[in-house]
Motif scaffolding. Structure first.
Motif, mmCIF file in Angstrom:
data_model
loop_
_atom_site.group_PDB
_atom_site.id
_atom_site.type_symbol
_atom_site.label_atom_id
_atom_site.label_comp_id
_atom_site.label_asym_id
_atom_site.label_seq_id
_atom_site.Cartn_x
_atom_site.Cartn_y
_atom_site.Cartn_z
ATOM 1 N N ASN A 146 11.309 3.471 19.868
ATOM 2 C CA ASN A 146 11.059 2.092 20.293
ATOM 3 C C ASN A 146 10.891 1.157 19.095
ATOM 4 O O ASN A 146 10.372 0.055 19.234
ATOM 5 C CB ASN A 146 9.813 2.038 21.189
ATOM 6 N N ASN A 147 11.315 1.576 17.919
ATOM 7 C CA ASN A 147 11.124 0.747 16.735
ATOM 8 C C ASN A 147 11.950 -0.534 16.747
ATOM 9 O O ASN A 147 11.764 -1.393 15.892
ATOM 10 C CB ASN A 147 11.389 1.551 15.456
ATOM 11 N N GLY A 148 12.842 -0.693 17.711
ATOM 12 C CA GLY A 148 13.573 -1.945 17.857
ATOM 13 C C GLY A 148 12.664 -3.077 18.299
ATOM 14 O O GLY A 148 12.969 -4.252 18.086
ATOM 15 N N MET A 149 11.532 -2.747 18.935
ATOM 16 C CA MET A 149 10.541 -3.757 19.313
ATOM 17 C C MET A 149 9.576 -3.883 18.144
ATOM 18 O O MET A 149 8.941 -2.913 17.761
ATOM 19 C CB MET A 149 9.780 -3.353 20.578
#
Length: 172
Positions: A146-149
């Motif tokens: 979830n590192n895109g957030m």
């Protein structure tokens, strides 16, 4: 050693994830994988006053937080979806009666919703349904996937959970 529930009656919040059944027996501590921001988010949101390490997962109880996951049955093969024991999960939540049950991702909340016949969440925050009579909340996931957030946005959303719990506590 196997991953076990870290819960007790009367907690402020129990956080529920979706660890895969075939991984459960191999895990020793919650959220102990590279890139997982769970412990940072838990602290930065104000849910706990100190940043804990995965090896300190039992310490969350001191701060009114519990940890569990949805898998409650025998391991399923990696080619099959995890088998959720909805009745067992309901018993665990009903027995411990936290103020709030927080799903640690939309994946966790959606997995529960499908298994329990509830409507899948469309976003983050409070849900229109409860789990064993306990208000439910959806958090953005802490995993490296979830590192895109951006982390500040995830912290803000986790802080909303802390505010929600505080508001429920203020009401008595």
């Amino acid at each position: 050693m196997t991953l076990r529930d870290v819960v007790r009656p009367g907690l402020r919040v129990i956080v529920a994830g979706t660890i895969a059944a075939w991984d459960r027996a191999a895990q020793v501590h919650y959220y102990d994988s590279p890139g997982n921001k769970f412990w940072t988010l838990l602290h930065a949101s104000g849910l706990v006053p100190v940043e804990l390490a995965p090896e300190q997962d039992d310490e969350v109880l001191r701060f009114g937080v519990g940890l569990t996951d949805l898998v409650r049955t025998e391991p399923s093969p990696p080619s099959e979806p995890p088998r959720f024991d909805v009745a067992g999960f309901h018993r665990l939540i009903a027995r411990n009666r936290p103020r709030v049950l927080a799903f640690v991702s939309k994946t966790a909340a959606s997995s529960y919703a499908r298994a329990a016949g509830e409507r899948a969440p469309r976003g983050f925050g409070t849900l229109s349904w409860t789990v064993a009579g306990v208000p439910a909340f959806v958090l953005p996931g802490p995993s490296g996937a979830n590192n895109g957030m951006p982390l500040p946005l995830r912290i803000a959303m986790w802080s909303e959970l802390a505010d929600y719990v505080a508001a429920l506590e203020a009401r008595g």
